[in-house]
Design an enzyme around this catalytic site. Sequence first.
Site, PDB file in Angstrom:
ATOM      1  N   HIS A   4       0.926  -1.103  -0.174  1.00 31.12           N
ATOM      2  CA  HIS A   4      -0.045   0.040  -0.058  1.00 31.12           C
ATOM      3  C   HIS A   4       0.750   1.215  -0.181  1.00 31.12           C
ATOM      4  O   HIS A   4       1.678   1.620  -1.033  1.00 31.12           O
ATOM      5  CB  HIS A   4      -0.797  -0.142   1.216  1.00 31.12           C
ATOM      6  CG  HIS A   4      -2.137   0.840   1.306  1.00 31.12           C
ATOM      7  ND1 HIS A   4      -2.480   1.771   0.291  1.00 31.12           N
ATOM      8  CD2 HIS A   4      -3.210   1.136   2.251  1.00 31.12           C
ATOM      9  CE1 HIS A   4      -3.572   2.401   0.507  1.00 31.12           C
ATOM     10  NE2 HIS A   4      -4.039   1.821   1.652  1.00 31.12           N
ATOM     11  N   ASP A  35       2.526   5.966  -6.373  1.00 34.26           N
ATOM     12  CA  ASP A  35       4.025   5.850  -5.474  1.00 34.26           C
ATOM     13  C   ASP A  35       5.261   6.016  -6.292  1.00 34.26           C
ATOM     14  O   ASP A  35       6.206   6.116  -5.844  1.00 34.26           O
ATOM     15  CB  ASP A  35       3.729   4.466  -4.638  1.00 34.26           C
ATOM     16  CG  ASP A  35       3.089   5.075  -3.377  1.00 34.26           C
ATOM     17  OD1 ASP A  35       3.016   5.999  -3.131  1.00 34.26           O
ATOM     18  OD2 ASP A  35       2.770   3.804  -2.766  1.00 34.26           O
ATOM     19  N   HIS A  80      -2.180  -2.066  -9.553  1.00 36.05           N
ATOM     20  CA  HIS A  80      -3.101  -1.329  -8.815  1.00 36.05           C
ATOM     21  C   HIS A  80      -4.183  -2.298  -8.627  1.00 36.05           C
ATOM     22  O   HIS A  80      -4.679  -2.874  -9.705  1.00 36.05           O
ATOM     23  CB  HIS A  80      -3.494   0.021  -9.314  1.00 36.05           C
ATOM     24  CG  HIS A  80      -3.914   0.912  -8.076  1.00 36.05           C
ATOM     25  ND1 HIS A  80      -5.338   0.582  -7.847  1.00 36.05           N
ATOM     26  CD2 HIS A  80      -3.442   1.640  -7.087  1.00 36.05           C
ATOM     27  CE1 HIS A  80      -5.715   1.580  -6.844  1.00 36.05           C
ATOM     28  NE2 HIS A  80      -4.762   2.211  -6.374  1.00 36.05           N
TER      29      HIS A  80
HETATM   30  N1  ACO Z   1       5.354  -5.719 -10.713  1.00 39.72           N
HETATM   31  C1  ACO Z   1       5.350  -6.908 -11.300  1.00 39.72           C
HETATM   32  N2  ACO Z   1       4.437  -7.727 -11.444  1.00 39.72           N
HETATM   33  C2  ACO Z   1       3.174  -7.332 -10.889  1.00 39.72           C
HETATM   34  C3  ACO Z   1       3.195  -6.116 -10.162  1.00 39.72           C
HETATM   35  C4  ACO Z   1       4.356  -5.506 -10.054  1.00 39.72           C
HETATM   36  N3  ACO Z   1       4.422  -4.228  -9.512  1.00 39.72           N
HETATM   37  N4  ACO Z   1       1.921  -5.910  -9.682  1.00 39.72           N
HETATM   38  C5  ACO Z   1       1.064  -7.030 -10.047  1.00 39.72           C
HETATM   39  N5  ACO Z   1       1.860  -7.967 -10.797  1.00 39.72           N
HETATM   40  C6  ACO Z   1       1.280  -9.263 -11.274  1.00 39.72           C
HETATM   41  C7  ACO Z   1       1.400 -10.167 -10.206  1.00 39.72           C
HETATM   42  O1  ACO Z   1       2.703 -10.809 -10.045  1.00 39.72           O
HETATM   43  C8  ACO Z   1       0.310 -11.217 -10.687  1.00 39.72           C
HETATM   44  O2  ACO Z   1       0.945 -11.912 -11.792  1.00 39.72           O
HETATM   45  P1  ACO Z   1       0.326 -13.471 -11.788  1.00 39.72           P
HETATM   46  O3  ACO Z   1      -1.261 -13.148 -12.218  1.00 39.72           O
HETATM   47  O4  ACO Z   1       1.036 -13.856 -12.928  1.00 39.72           O
HETATM   48  O5  ACO Z   1       0.594 -14.002 -10.614  1.00 39.72           O
HETATM   49  C9  ACO Z   1      -0.601 -10.005 -11.355  1.00 39.72           C
HETATM   50  O6  ACO Z   1      -0.055  -8.916 -11.731  1.00 39.72           O
HETATM   51  C10 ACO Z   1      -1.823  -9.583 -10.328  1.00 39.72           C
HETATM   52  O7  ACO Z   1      -1.184  -9.123  -9.248  1.00 39.72           O
HETATM   53  P2  ACO Z   1      -1.998  -9.382  -7.743  1.00 39.72           P
HETATM   54  O8  ACO Z   1      -1.088  -9.136  -6.707  1.00 39.72           O
HETATM   55  O9  ACO Z   1      -3.026 -10.577  -7.911  1.00 39.72           O
HETATM   56  O10 ACO Z   1      -2.929  -7.950  -8.058  1.00 39.72           O
HETATM   57  P3  ACO Z   1      -3.431  -7.320  -6.609  1.00 39.72           P
HETATM   58  O11 ACO Z   1      -4.595  -6.324  -7.319  1.00 39.72           O
HETATM   59  O12 ACO Z   1      -3.884  -7.813  -5.670  1.00 39.72           O
HETATM   60  O13 ACO Z   1      -2.073  -6.198  -6.487  1.00 39.72           O
HETATM   61  C11 ACO Z   1      -0.579  -4.643  -5.831  1.00 39.72           C
HETATM   62  C12 ACO Z   1      -2.228  -4.830  -6.390  1.00 39.72           C
HETATM   63  C13 ACO Z   1      -0.652  -5.338  -4.468  1.00 39.72           C
HETATM   64  C14 ACO Z   1      -0.804  -3.027  -5.684  1.00 39.72           C
HETATM   65  C15 ACO Z   1       0.187  -4.832  -6.819  1.00 39.72           C
HETATM   66  O14 ACO Z   1       0.217  -4.392  -8.002  1.00 39.72           O
HETATM   67  C16 ACO Z   1       1.646  -4.798  -6.008  1.00 39.72           C
HETATM   68  O15 ACO Z   1       2.023  -5.662  -5.222  1.00 39.72           O
HETATM   69  N6  ACO Z   1       2.595  -3.719  -6.543  1.00 39.72           N
HETATM   70  C17 ACO Z   1       3.780  -3.264  -6.000  1.00 39.72           C
HETATM   71  C18 ACO Z   1       3.546  -2.402  -4.885  1.00 39.72           C
HETATM   72  C19 ACO Z   1       3.052  -1.201  -5.060  1.00 39.72           C
HETATM   73  O16 ACO Z   1       3.209  -0.335  -5.827  1.00 39.72           O
HETATM   74  N7  ACO Z   1       2.007  -0.758  -4.178  1.00 39.72           N
HETATM   75  C20 ACO Z   1       1.282   0.643  -4.056  1.00 39.72           C
HETATM   76  C21 ACO Z   1       0.031   0.446  -4.761  1.00 39.72           C
HETATM   77  S1  ACO Z   1      -0.673   2.111  -4.918  1.00 39.72           S
HETATM   78  C22 ACO Z   1      -1.194   2.594  -3.429  1.00 39.72           C
HETATM   79  O17 ACO Z   1      -1.359   1.747  -2.434  1.00 39.72           O
HETATM   80  C23 ACO Z   1      -0.996   3.846  -3.177  1.00 39.72           C
END
Ligand code: ACO
Length: 377
Positions: free
Chosen positions: A220, A313, A259
């Site tokens: 987050h 972010d 996201h």
């Molecule tokens: N880099 C690479 N791959 C990613 C990323 C990333 N940043 N984010 C998602 N993916 C991929 C996952 O590996 C997953 O792949 P798969 O289907 O092959 O397993 C797919 O995309 C879906 O990811 P989930 O985690 O299921 O999606 P979710 O909606 O739960 O995740 C999250 C959202 C937690 C923000 C995720 O994108 C992440 O971890 N991002 C990096 C951390 C980040 O930047 N957080 C800030 C979010 S914005 C905020 O809170 C202000």
Amino acid sequence: MPPEIIKGLKDVYFDTTTSSFIDGQEGKLLYRGYNIHDLAEKSTFEEVVYLLLYGKLPNEQQLEEFDQTMRANRRIPDEVIQVLDLVKASHPMDALRTGISALAAFDPEVKDNSVEATIRKGVRLTAQGPTIVAAHHRLRQGLEPVAPDPSLNHAGNFLKMLFDEVPDKDTTDLLDVDFILHAEHGSNASSFGARVTASTISDLHSAVTTGVGVLKGPAHGGAAEEVMKMALDIGQPENAEEYCRNILDNGGRIMGFGHRVYKAEDPRARHLRERSRVLSEKVGQPHWFQILTYVEEEVMVRYRSRGIFVNVDFFAGSIYYLLGIPDDLFISIFALGRIAGWTLQCAEQFEDNILLRPLMEYTGEMDLEYTAIGDRA
Ligand code: ACO
């Protein structure tokens, strides 16, 4: 028939709101009906807090009165400063969580969960939050906290309390926009957490304390800090490809991308991207922006077809870094903007409350025979 499990409550609607509208496919965000691009370009944080808490943009007189109220409420009791001194070795988010919790002991309306009192408390907490973060940062360096300066706006006063120096207009405006972009975002994890707390008819201070705790995690609000660590590790744009490849090939994630709701570019990122570019040139350190641009345009471009784009972010960390803000303060700045959104979410929850209490399917063992402690293996 087993129940349908919706892991992570993805795509589940649990209530209605008039706080913000997000179209994740289009990359659109409205606060109380107003486009985030208009607010970022034309508004001030004080105006946006008013909009969020009272539902309409203020006229000049309303804004003036509201601004005065905010300025008049920045001080925190000496006892809270003493608490912050006791926890000065902690992470700034832990200190903020503790400080907000401690403020409950001094707020005359702590038990009043009416919408009106909740908004008044939210205004006070929005005004007091920067004082907590800045005081803790000074105390942990062995310095005296700097008193709030009523001649400065919200962003300018925060920077002055942090560095004991009146910031220039450009720096103040940068932080002002950053606060605007972080102020509200529907049912994100920290706002949902705050609403769960409010739904037990607890109180706003408890709910905001929850919000700070939920925001802290790298999935987050913690991502901005991680993005800048990544940029520092990468060092030069030519190292970015190999660095990211190593992470991605090992199943890791690039922080600042992806996201839960946006499957297009996060509309907030646009404003921070441009400001990061301008600032990195202004301070003579363009390579940070070049590294981030390389990661965005050369490496992560391949993930766009999967709906993974930069989020708010990604560029925020570089701005804070270039302003000389220590990296462990990045999430706290996010939190300071978001207190307004948490307050609005809690006011909505209190107004039409229902206990937020979902179910989990039990998958453990059943009806085991109880063994006395002396007979256990
Ligand atoms: N880099 C690479 N791959 C990613 C990323 C990333 N940043 N984010 C998602 N993916 C991929 C996952 O590996 C997953 O792949 P798969 O289907 O092959 O397993 C797919 O995309 C879906 O990811 P989930 O985690 O299921 O999606 P979710 O909606 O739960 O995740 C999250 C959202 C937690 C923000 C995720 O994108 C992440 O971890 N991002 C990096 C951390 C980040 O930047 N957080 C800030 C979010 S914005 C905020 O809170 C202000």
